[in-house]
Design a protein around this motif. Sequence first.
Motif, mmCIF file in Angstrom:
data_model
loop_
_atom_site.group_PDB
_atom_site.id
_atom_site.type_symbol
_atom_site.label_atom_id
_atom_site.label_comp_id
_atom_site.label_asym_id
_atom_site.label_seq_id
_atom_site.Cartn_x
_atom_site.Cartn_y
_atom_site.Cartn_z
ATOM 1 N N LEU A 45 0.836 -1.202 0.000
ATOM 2 C CA LEU A 45 0.000 0.000 0.000
ATOM 3 C C LEU A 45 0.864 1.242 0.000
ATOM 4 N N ALA A 46 1.935 1.205 0.783
ATOM 5 C CA ALA A 46 2.785 2.388 0.855
ATOM 6 C C ALA A 46 3.381 2.693 -0.512
ATOM 7 N N ILE A 47 3.818 1.658 -1.193
ATOM 8 C CA ILE A 47 4.441 1.901 -2.498
ATOM 9 C C ILE A 47 3.401 2.400 -3.490
ATOM 10 N N MET A 48 2.242 1.748 -3.515
ATOM 11 C CA MET A 48 1.222 2.146 -4.487
ATOM 12 C C MET A 48 0.763 3.571 -4.237
ATOM 13 N N LEU A 49 0.592 3.898 -2.965
ATOM 14 C CA LEU A 49 -0.002 5.198 -2.682
ATOM 15 C C LEU A 49 1.032 6.307 -2.666
ATOM 16 N N GLY A 50 2.254 5.978 -2.212
ATOM 17 C CA GLY A 50 3.148 7.100 -1.979
ATOM 18 C C GLY A 50 4.441 7.090 -2.750
ATOM 19 N N THR A 51 5.124 5.994 -2.703
ATOM 20 C CA THR A 51 6.539 6.098 -3.053
ATOM 21 C C THR A 51 6.833 5.579 -4.448
ATOM 22 N N ARG A 52 5.813 5.624 -5.326
ATOM 23 C CA ARG A 52 6.060 5.040 -6.621
ATOM 24 C C ARG A 52 7.207 5.722 -7.363
ATOM 25 N N SER A 53 7.345 6.989 -7.106
ATOM 26 C CA SER A 53 8.376 7.700 -7.866
ATOM 27 C C SER A 53 9.761 7.508 -7.262
ATOM 28 N N LYS A 54 9.825 7.077 -6.011
ATOM 29 C CA LYS A 54 11.146 6.921 -5.364
ATOM 30 C C LYS A 54 11.518 5.445 -5.342
ATOM 31 N N GLU A 55 12.390 5.089 -6.258
ATOM 32 C CA GLU A 55 12.639 3.668 -6.460
ATOM 33 C C GLU A 55 13.335 3.019 -5.275
ATOM 34 N N LYS A 56 14.389 3.686 -4.806
ATOM 35 C CA LYS A 56 15.169 3.095 -3.718
ATOM 36 C C LYS A 56 14.286 2.866 -2.505
#
Lengths: 504, 637, 100, 472
Positions: B26-37
């Motif tokens: 959820l965190a990746i989908m909602l927030g950090t998609r643009s920050k790969e690392k």
Amino acid sequence: MPRFEIKGALSMQIELAGFPYLSAILVTCVAGLLVILLLPEERKAEIKWVSAGFSGTTLLLCLYLFFAYDKSKGGLQFVEKILWVPSLGIQYFNAVDGFSLPNLLLTGIVFFTGVLTMWQLEERVKEFFALYFLLVLGVFGLFVSMDLFFIFVWYDVSLFPMYLLIAVWGTTRKEYAAMKLTLYLLAGSALILPGMIYLYAKSGLHTFDITALMQPGTFTAAQQKFAFPLFYLGFGILAGVWPFHTWSPVGHAAAPHSVSMVHAGVLMKIGAFGVLRVAIFLCPEGWQYWSGVMAFLAAFGIIYGALAGLRQTDLKYVIGYSSVSHMGIVGLGLSTVSVEGLNGAVFQMFAHGIMTALLFSAVGYIYDRTHTKEIGELGGLSRVMPVASFYFILAALAGMGIPGLACFWGELVVFIAAFKVYPVRTVVALLALVVSALFMLRVVQRTFYGPLPEKHAQLNDVSFSLGIPRMILAGVLLLFGLFPALLFDVIETASIPFMNGLPR
Amino acid sequence: MIPFWAQDATHAMALLSTLMPLVAFLAIMLGTRSKEKLSAGLSIGAVAVSFGCSFLLLFRLWNLREPLEYSTRWVALNTVEIPFGFLLDPVSLLMLCIVTLICLLVQVYSLGYMAGDPGFSRYYAFMSLFAWAMTSLVLSPTLLQLFIFWELVGLSSYLLIGFWYEKFSATQAGKKAFVMTRAGDVSFLLGLILVLVYAGNLSIVEMNSPGFAGLMPSTMVTFAALLIFGGIVGKSAQFPLLTWLPDAMEGPTPVSALLHSATMVAAGVYLFARLFPFFTLSPAAMGIILFIGTVSMLLAATMAMVARDIKQVWAYSTISQLGFMIMGLAAGGYFAGVFHLTTHAGFKALLFLCSGVLIHTFHTNDLFELAKGGVRRLKIPMVALAVAAGALAGLPPFSGFFSKEAILAVLALSSNPIWLGAGFLGAFLTAYYAFRVIFILLFPPQTATESSDQLSGLPSAPKPSHHEGSSMTLIWPLIILASFTLLLGFLQGPLENFLVKEDKHVLLSHGVLGAWLPFIALFFALAGAGLAWVEFGRQGARQVGFAERVPFFRDLFSQRWYLDHFYRFFVDRVVDRGFSRLFAQNDNRVIDGSIDAMSRGTLETSRFLAFLQSGMIQYRLLASFAVMVLLSLYFFF
Amino acid sequence: MIVPFGHVLMLAGMLFLLGVFCTVTRRNLIMIILGVEVMLNAAAIAFVGAALHWQSLEGQAFVLFIMAIAATEVSVGLALIVYAYRRSGSFDPSSYNLFR
Amino acid sequence: MKWMLFGPETGIFLAAFFFLILSMWRKPNPARDHMYALVLSALGVAVSLACVGAEGFLFSGTYRLDLFSQVFKVALASGLFLIVCLCASLEEIKKRYRQEFYFFLFVCTLAMMLLVSAQHLLTILLALELSSYSLYLLVTLRRNEDMGLEAGIKYFLTGIFASSIMIFGMALLYGATQAVYLQDLAQVMPELMNSPAAVIGMLLIFGGFFFKLAVYPFHIWVADTYQGAPDQVTAYIATASKVAVIAIVLRVISAVDQNSAYLVHVLAVLSITSMTLGNLAAITQKDMKRLLGYSTIAHSGYVLIGILSVGTAGYASAVFYALALLVMKFTVFLVVVVVSPRGRNLEIEELAGLHRRSPLLALALMVSVFSLAGIPPTVGFAGKFFVFMAAMDKGLFVLVLIAMVNVVVSLYYYLLVIKAAYLNVPRETLPPVHLSHPMRCLTGSLIATMVVVGFYPTPLIQLSEAMARSLM
């Protein structure tokens, strides 16, 4: 000397339980309609804001009702009763129970998100939103009304704006579709009205009040068996019952996006809800008698819709056929004559409503950018509009019955209930799950994956503000997918007492 | 409304180990998609926590006697109750550890493998989704919850296979995988409903309890068992739904390693093991299952013999090994099946990850191309690959030897020697195709190697992109897995104690063949490897397998026994051009046609009536009068 | 009454039918009006007969009014028809077929 | 004072007389004449309203005043007033005939007022003839003489034919019963229900009413006359004239019909035929007025359902429907009159772009057309609903079903009209339609009436029920 007197024209008998929230919803719609009508045509932005404001208000009211409904008590709540036409026993009788609450919420959500989806409309804005409000007014009215007469009135109120909405703002073969849809659906009402009046005449109770008419013993078994098919077919046409479903793909494809949303999302539910509220409530014995046929039509419709959808090349046609298939699941649930079946059917109404709304909303965005709905002309859209694609794919996944999204629960519960009663028909219907997976994935693959056509390379993705309606819908889909008990608990307050009250 | 509160430390750990990946997803989908690392970090961190928790759980509950069940009400309907919770027992704990361990390794490995991919964050999101679904599946206390995550696992598989969505073949493979497993799932669902109808609930503990037989008539048990097995067939790619798995190799190699060999496809076998007591209630079903397992095992092995794509070879071998596990289980060898599942997870993941390094370096999947490129220079991956192949072939001292031997021992117990024979044949073929790959890679034809050295500039020869650059993130997981493969075989005893506990109803006597069995098995494996040496390894070998020399077999095997043709035919002709077209036409022609005809009829009638109305006035007067006369006459009737 | 009432009615009926026949067969607007006149007269005869039969005067009153109506009819009708004839030159009802 | 009971009729008669005098003495002046007509017809409405409570008999019992007749007189006077409102620019009538036009209009209304109170066969006959003759002349007054004459001749020929049949029917009835008063008929009819002369006489009398009501088989004039007559006259025929005939049919049938199966059957057959034929024939029409003509036939069929469901409920529903028809038909004609191109009839296609030219008119057209089609929440729906309720009370399920199917068929052509107004793009851009302020108010209030009464029909229902009771 005047011998006659018009009695009670102004001194109506009113019975209210607290603040009339249900009427407040209707009044909000009417007020929105009037405000839109009074605004000058050129002030498009204001019209949109007004629409959003009023539709948002209705959504809030629906939300309030949904959570304020006392689940421990169950039954009809927020009752408003006004003796409307005393001589004919017509009452303005609004109330909600566990069956109507989910649909009410659904309508609120789809209404609001529909307005937001059409935010970029530029052509005949005023008329569009006015008709849209009228349409939704009918839908709300139907869901809250407990009086047969008003159910019919609201039913038609929700139908006739469709004609113009499709014919004016539609796309593919819009005039043909609009005419076909309107005539089809009104043909349904040609069965409902005689059925209604028939029951009224036979009951001898001189009332259209559903709670009074549904008392056991009001109608003989023969009367119920006669009247049930009238309602079932009449409302069933709107619910896309096979073989009266062909208006649905055509109509969906032609309608503008938000109308498709309301149409597939809510109007088809009206049909199913009508079957439940009128046919099943009033003719339970007829229901039991005809349930086998219902199950057959529903099961066949499920597989038929899925298979016929497989060959479509127009995105909206595909969704239209998937709606036929999914509404078949609702029909299957209704045909089981069991608590689970009703639970699943109502849940599926809600879930399918949200899901199709999201699908159409996503397609709407894509169509507005690419100006085509032909699957063959699309492709690779995931690259340029990942977010828009995400919404579509999410909804498509919901349509395939992926757990974690709301539709799964409806389907699961319906199939469990149906398998107990109609094993063979259920197995046939279950096969459709495979087919619908195939065709949904096929659409996703051809539309969003693969190489991107040159001409679509410069498209923009959904901006945040335009994404709001889709976000809401996706959120709801997830919320009820993860916590289906939220909805099931409400539905059960109606389905268990209802089934217990049936004569066995 | 749903108290997800932990009741005690064990529950908390179970919760943590399943829910962490969901949080990451959820965190990746909602927030950090643009920050790969950050995305990768989140995902790996989450799965590391799950891994830690699961091992802690394993140790805490090593001496667990009774299955531990935690559940909360999720959905309660009138007669259907769907709780949500965890069932901790040896097999689930073991599986949980396998899953989280391999997830962790693969995710670390992917750091290197997927570096620079535009969908990096998305990849990790999907991986987390998978980790969540898989761990939850493993710990499910009821079949329904298991089914739910079963579906979600299928979904993540779909998403990951089609990860490179620009590639048509990848999306096609994803679709195929999903639809074919879906077909199995429908059967699973049916079986599930059948059980539900009779038993009233789907608790795995209750289904496995001895009293269950009284709840359902035995024919229904057979039915339900077979239907549920349908789900296993789909998920574990058994005959006849096996062709999706080789296609699924279109996904990134780590995905193949994780989902399509070690964990997800093994979920089918896991389910079988999970419901083992339930399945044993129906000997008839067990017989059919044994047959299907055997058929899949042999079919897939034949296909593996002729495949040129390295990942495809391993994919077929996965099917084959899964079939082997099912054979073991179906023959009554609970421990044998689970043990092989465990060892297989290790060495198959290893095989894929090694191949991944090769593919990553040389950008080709073709065995001969890889050989030409000079993969033998990649020392660590090649060694690890050889270790894994040894395990696959069932050579001591690798783990595969022990588990395979355990299964063969069970098969030897069965009354019908044909199963044991099939097992030996399988062992032979497995060793043959495993070493075929190794020898092809190690000993490219001389001429080819030389020419590739001389003409390294030619485009035909694949060039290693970063020869030395096989970074540590790629290598470390290999080393860890290889060591597991080496060690795991010796843990047979403790594992057996852990899994089977006191009810040692499976006697490990070796039947007719007695103590000779391991040696016979070893003999077949060596024979297979030897044949591979003769055909591919020795100096001047033509590198053409015996099966490839017969065109009929070559075509049959490489076309997957024409199963795909059948499916294609079925989908294209029967579904697409048959029913679908029929129904679409029916809509257009019959239903719409009749309605349009009705409308046209109405229009024509309308014209006709309107024409009648426009005639001369006298005719109309006459008509009116006639009608009045008729109406008057009607009075007399 | 010398003539039975039934006979009078029969006469009236036959006359009425004759009037209808004239109305629907003659291709002449004036003859149509004449046919209607005949029908009216048939009704008048029936009224007279009935008045005698019942020995009441109301029937006779009817006849008077029918005569008045017939007169109006002829005057209005002829006015219309003559005007129409002046415009179109035809008495043929089939030549009036502007509408469809 | 007994003569005060005759107030509405006297008022309208004086107004008619005034126009007669005016036409003899003064040069025509359109604006002034129109103003006179407006004022006089408004006065007529006022007088009728004042006399709503009147009750009693006049002229030795041949003339009956009760709530039923008085409310219908109000309706007729309002109909007249509304039609006069449409006559602001009477392009279709030559200037020199304007005064005669008003004269005939008032006379016709007078005749209809007499008709709704008539209690004696002779009164009925005279009132009917008087109104018919006025209408024959009104139809012929059209500026386009070919159309006017042809419409007039056809109307006239059918009319005299039907009325002679009716007179013959009266003769038969009189011969069989000796009764000429409706109340006498009511007493003798029950015994005579099996006497051919009486029943066939009754049927023939109804033939005369059917002609006025445009019911099959005497509907043959409708399409041509609607098309050929001046718009205002067509509007008048479609509204006021229909209302009056429904009233007299109700009055007669309430007197004579004692649940005769024969009459119910005949009426049911005629009703089904009328609505089916009307609706089907309307589908392919191009001319708006001709289409409305056919739709009138269909509506007469619906009204017949209410009429043949004898009993208070049936009569009340028919009354309701009649009043509803008055409003919705008039609204459609209002649009037709305003939008009609000069000297020609309005084609449906020429409605194209109306929603731009005048949103208000387009809205009025939409609401009234939906009302005609019987879509809730409009008054037309309420009317149909009550008619069907009454029929179902008598167990006429099949009739209701057929009627509903007809509603669906009719919706097709109504939708075509709406489509033209809202959807079609006009071939050349036409200027916006100018509506004077009073006309705007009128249109707005008509729309509001249709919707509000449709949604809350209770007062009107109570009124119709009271009227139906006073009839019995």
